[in-house]
Motif scaffolding. Sequence first.
Motif, mmCIF file in Angstrom:
data_model
loop_
_atom_site.group_PDB
_atom_site.id
_atom_site.type_symbol
_atom_site.label_atom_id
_atom_site.label_comp_id
_atom_site.label_asym_id
_atom_site.label_seq_id
_atom_site.Cartn_x
_atom_site.Cartn_y
_atom_site.Cartn_z
ATOM 1 N N THR A 99 0.836 -1.204 0.000
ATOM 2 C CA THR A 99 0.000 0.000 0.000
ATOM 3 C C THR A 99 0.875 1.261 0.000
ATOM 4 O O THR A 99 0.673 2.166 -0.818
ATOM 5 C CB THR A 99 -0.885 0.013 1.271
ATOM 6 O OG1 THR A 99 -1.445 -1.289 1.449
ATOM 7 C CG2 THR A 99 -2.002 1.038 1.151
ATOM 8 N N LEU A 100 1.851 1.291 0.916
ATOM 9 C CA LEU A 100 2.693 2.479 1.035
ATOM 10 C C LEU A 100 3.543 2.682 -0.220
ATOM 11 O O LEU A 100 3.714 3.809 -0.697
ATOM 12 C CB LEU A 100 3.585 2.367 2.278
ATOM 13 C CG LEU A 100 4.506 3.563 2.561
ATOM 14 C CD1 LEU A 100 3.738 4.874 2.617
ATOM 15 C CD2 LEU A 100 5.274 3.353 3.867
ATOM 16 N N LEU A 101 4.057 1.571 -0.742
ATOM 17 C CA LEU A 101 4.891 1.637 -1.935
ATOM 18 C C LEU A 101 4.081 2.232 -3.093
ATOM 19 O O LEU A 101 4.554 3.137 -3.796
ATOM 20 C CB LEU A 101 5.370 0.220 -2.280
ATOM 21 C CG LEU A 101 6.591 0.077 -3.169
ATOM 22 C CD1 LEU A 101 7.784 0.789 -2.567
ATOM 23 C CD2 LEU A 101 6.918 -1.407 -3.357
ATOM 24 N N THR A 102 2.862 1.758 -3.269
ATOM 25 C CA THR A 102 1.993 2.262 -4.337
ATOM 26 C C THR A 102 1.744 3.758 -4.146
ATOM 27 O O THR A 102 1.825 4.541 -5.097
ATOM 28 C CB THR A 102 0.657 1.491 -4.317
ATOM 29 O OG1 THR A 102 0.940 0.090 -4.298
ATOM 30 C CG2 THR A 102 -0.180 1.820 -5.555
ATOM 31 N N GLU A 103 1.482 4.160 -2.909
ATOM 32 C CA GLU A 103 1.234 5.577 -2.622
ATOM 33 C C GLU A 103 2.454 6.432 -2.985
ATOM 34 O O GLU A 103 2.334 7.445 -3.684
ATOM 35 C CB GLU A 103 0.911 5.742 -1.127
ATOM 36 C CG GLU A 103 0.596 7.203 -0.745
ATOM 37 C CD GLU A 103 0.628 7.430 0.760
ATOM 38 O OE1 GLU A 103 0.267 6.506 1.520
ATOM 39 O OE2 GLU A 103 1.044 8.533 1.195
#
Lengths: 478, 478
Positions: B247-251
């Motif tokens: 999730t964080l990587l995508t953000e």
Amino acid sequence: KELKKKREKEEKEKEADTAGKFEVKVPKGTRDFDPLEMAIRTRVIDLITNAFKRHGAVTIETPVFELKETLMGKYGEDSKLIYDLADQGGELLSLRYDLTVPFARYIALHRATSIKRYHIARVYRRDMPSEAKGRFREFYQCDFDIAGPSPSPMLPDAECLLLMTEILDRLPIGDYILKFNHRKLLDGMLEICNVPMERFRPVCSAIDKLDKEPWEKVQEELVQKGCSLETCAMIGKFVLLKGDPRTLLTEIVSKGYFDKSVQATQALKELDVLCTYLDVLEVPKNRLLFDLSLARGLDYYTGIIYEGVLVNSGGIGSICGGGRYDDLAGMFMSSGKTQQVPSVGFSLGLERLFAFMEQREKERSSGIRGSPTLVLVASLGKNMETQRLKICSRLWKADISTEHMYQHKLDLPKQLGFAEHNQIPFSVIFGEDELKSGKLRIKVMDEHREFDVDEKDLVDVLRKEIEAYKAKMQAIAW
Amino acid sequence: KELKKKREKEEKEKEADTAGKFEVKVPKGTRDFDPLEMAIRTRVIDLITNAFKRHGAVTIETPVFELKETLMGKYGEDSKLIYDLADQGGELLSLRYDLTVPFARYIALHRATSIKRYHIARVYRRDMPSEAKGRFREFYQCDFDIAGPSPSPMLPDAECLLLMTEILDRLPIGDYILKFNHRKLLDGMLEICNVPMERFRPVCSAIDKLDKEPWEKVQEELVQKGCSLETCAMIGKFVLLKGDPRTLLTEIVSKGYFDKSVQATQALKELDVLCTYLDVLEVPKNRLLFDLSLARGLDYYTGIIYEGVLVNSGGIGSICGGGRYDDLAGMFMSSGKTQQVPSVGFSLGLERLFAFMEQREKERSSGIRGSPTLVLVASLGKNMETQRLKICSRLWKADISTEHMYQHKLDLPKQLGFAEHNQIPFSVIFGEDELKSGKLRIKVMDEHREFDVDEKDLVDVLRKEIEAYKAKMQAIAW
């Protein structure tokens, strides 16, 4: 400030320079051990540890260094071989020289006055190293001791002898003999031969050389040590006595050789009890030799002494030894010698055993290898690492030791070469075709046997194959 | 001559005097380990070793000391904590400070440029010891590393993270989190925040304190280290980023936070590959936290970094950590930095785990005990030691861990007390009557269950009972 920076820069350059030049090596008399050597060592240690545990022994650990004071005055002139730590402020420390003194210190510190323990660890001696003679500055010792009051001292003593045969019988080292004798019998013998008491220990140490030197040379040393020729002749007659324990004991008692010495008579009584126990324990008679020339080097023995030697070993010789020492641990007790912790034990010459087993393994493999891996997951075609990972993950979850190679591009010969090099017994092989059909190929490496399995049956099939492989290995293992 | 003798005598008396007076103790910052502590330690080490072996890792051993030169210039200002050996002629030596530098030296000396190894051994630091903080001068380290060229670096990196979860999941230590980050992402972040490159490492070390200190204190340190308030504000925003990895990587990628930094962009690509592998390996998502405030203290990391922390641990905190360091082993290669041995690995905080498990064992026993003994052979009446030996001998031959007490005169309560004290699960009891009738009594200690067996069935019956006992212990064991 400028100056400080400049100095720092110079310092750094100097360091870099040194790093570039200095020779990469291990300290003199020490060694690295590679995975195969470690595997052989672990196998030997496990076998020995299991024997100790079978007899209910516990293990302890002590620091690698002790207060210098703790080691002082324990090793006579060998004290010069002790490694000291630099005085960097605080306590003066030395690396342990053996495991016996730390054990005595442990007993005193923790009041562990009744303990049956083994301790396998490295010790340190600034000796002249010799690879050929198997002498190193850092080496393993393996000690087993039964400490504590025992109104029937020969019970633990007999168990020590039994335990040595249990260990040596399970190692493929060939024939060996356990010689034994009794310090008080030796002392009584010297008494009868008119050796003054203060010369007992030096004379013992001369006698102890009889397994390596001819009588003439030993006699020379005895004369130098103040023995008359008459005394030498008497000693010479006694130390020839050796043979089957019960037979020799009966002869000695019936002929009254030592009747004049009170302590020898007591020793003979103890040896009689010992022989009874050895009979009960069914210690093989062909392994035992009652040998009046066995004296052992160390001063602190007070009762039975023993030594195991390999027959036809090509010079390895002594492989274990020990005896009873009832006064040693008392040294560390606050009340000094008044408090006794009677003890009996032995040391195994672990480095000699390791060297022997390494040599044997080179000549005739018993399936010991450095790598624990059972399965290599190998792939055909490019970019298969995710597929390999999936299979590895399943096998890791099934507790099967598994590896794959960490590369995108891999051809099969390279992967099978890796398996062969590391003696990995099984490969799981797949490519696009196998993935589509839900099949995987298993290759049994040393049998050049290959077959397909349904993906879902992989773990079950591998488990069965591994079981068969382990049974096969068990059959050739020592 | 008379004088010499006198001096020797005085010397001896002085020694005896000192021996009587000096305090029996272990060196500051070191400890002895008793049988129960050893049993707990062995259990933890076995569990960890099995995990390493499941992944195909080998083990090596290096000397406890290295040439002083080998350790010089590796530990920055911590070098003052290195134990030196005294200069007794010959080489200048120091005790190993960690297992990483000896490993790098091993790789260089033996050209072992591709190896997956673990090493569990003690290291030495002249630090201020603190029992409360679990800081000692002699303590265990447990290192696992995968060294060698790997065109797909994230494969070994992902395996390290998996392996840490495999180990921590099998220890009853409660909840834990594996945080990870990437050194090149950190560097890119600092680049974007306008931190000059030469201050990357000091600024990192300030950021690394965020798990222990509030942002305000860290900001203070950053300002001291020359960061403007604007830079601080930017850093402060970034280091708040933490959460589920994917999730964080995508953000981060979609919002383009790091698009301006080439190395951060590369790091994000690697992290993307890592997340894919972690998915495939089914590493539990609730264990993973992508955390931009994780920086790690050591300078030598070049890629992914990670750290495992216990949740609700009452202050134990970090329990393992590591990362990728591609340039370290090259230091010992003759061609210097031009020769790389890319490596990734981790250290487990073994002493913390030991302390944790010891505490847990006190609160809730999982059947770990110091003694390995399964059977105590106990007798009624006098002079039964030969009979006890006969039974012990049978059980030893059957590979059943057995003990008896080394005494002529023994009453039953004393023997049963010994069994209870050592938590020996079974007693075999006999007296004159039993001997006559060819029966023996078996007492299952913790069940207060007793029954008779025919002497000839002893081994079979005990084996079955022991199997049941082991199954019961297995059920409560961690």
